[in-house]
Enzyme design. Sequence first.
Site: not given
Ligand code: DGY
Length: 324
Positions: A266, A237, A285
């Site tokens: 993001e 994150r 991402h």
């Molecule tokens: C998750 O599955 O947490 C990935 O980061 C996609 O958001």
Amino acid sequence: MKVFLNKRIPTIGMQLLHHKDIELILPNKDELSREEWLSYCQKSDAILSVGKVNLDRDFFEQCPNIKAIALYSVGYDHVDIAEATARKVALSNTPDVLSHATADTAFLLMQMTARKASFNLEKVKKGGWSTHFNPLAHLGQELHGKTIGIFGLGRIGYEMAKQCKAAFNMKIIYHNRSRNENAERELQATYVSFETLLQTADVISIHANYTPKEHYLFNKDTFAKMKSNALLINTARGGFIRESDLYDALVNGVIFGAGLDVTEQEPLPVNSPLLELENINIFPHIGSATEQAREGMAKVAAENIVAFIEGKPMPTLVNPEIYS
Ligand code: DGY
């Protein structure tokens, strides 16, 4: 029961949701405003939530009818779990099925960062491939035999560590909330303090669950403790890293480079100063963006909904406390 699905998911999930007891509510457009999202939720008993819509206290207050939430993600930092649990709302995520894909992304970013891949590609695209060979320009780092420091050795961190060992015989150190005996036995991983991780690792790869306690854990002070040849990789994150400090660390050679699949904001604004740097690689991402992982996520999320509809515990329930 009425189940709100805000976006179509791969076929395997859609098929599972074709269940005699499910009335599926699927909007005819992809992007919904918060108001539209809430109004769909208010008409539903459960939701299969795709994307990072904030499921905060306000959401739970406005949608007291929701009894179950199946996330189409492994991360649940966008959910107020305490509130969900207090209201006995079952919450599930999609662990395991995206571990390979996300670890592959971290591994790819590590190699790209070691060899300044995005910078070099841009150079070729912009006609900057010079005929003059310069033995000193834009040199990278080799990874063979180096030390990988895994911050958060769960499923994804384990896969990353395994790949680093298999490909480059890297020594594995890790810092985690608890010891990972399997990794210690199978990969000869060594548990270290956070300080030692910072000071010893040639590559630090972040794989922990993000909570507000870890906000900006990687900042000016932590970068100053890292090795000057170190790479920082983040597929977890964006909130773990203070990007303004990362920028300074990269510009001033405090660390060698960074590879990010996640950013503070993001999408990353196109005017972010990070994008000007030669020693960074940034993805939008895409950690779980493989056909296999997304199908796996669809299956797990839909199975969670079906279990709830059939009065069974969700197989990948995040808050089992609701039953105590
Ligand atoms: C998750 O599955 O947490 C990935 O980061 C996609 O958001």
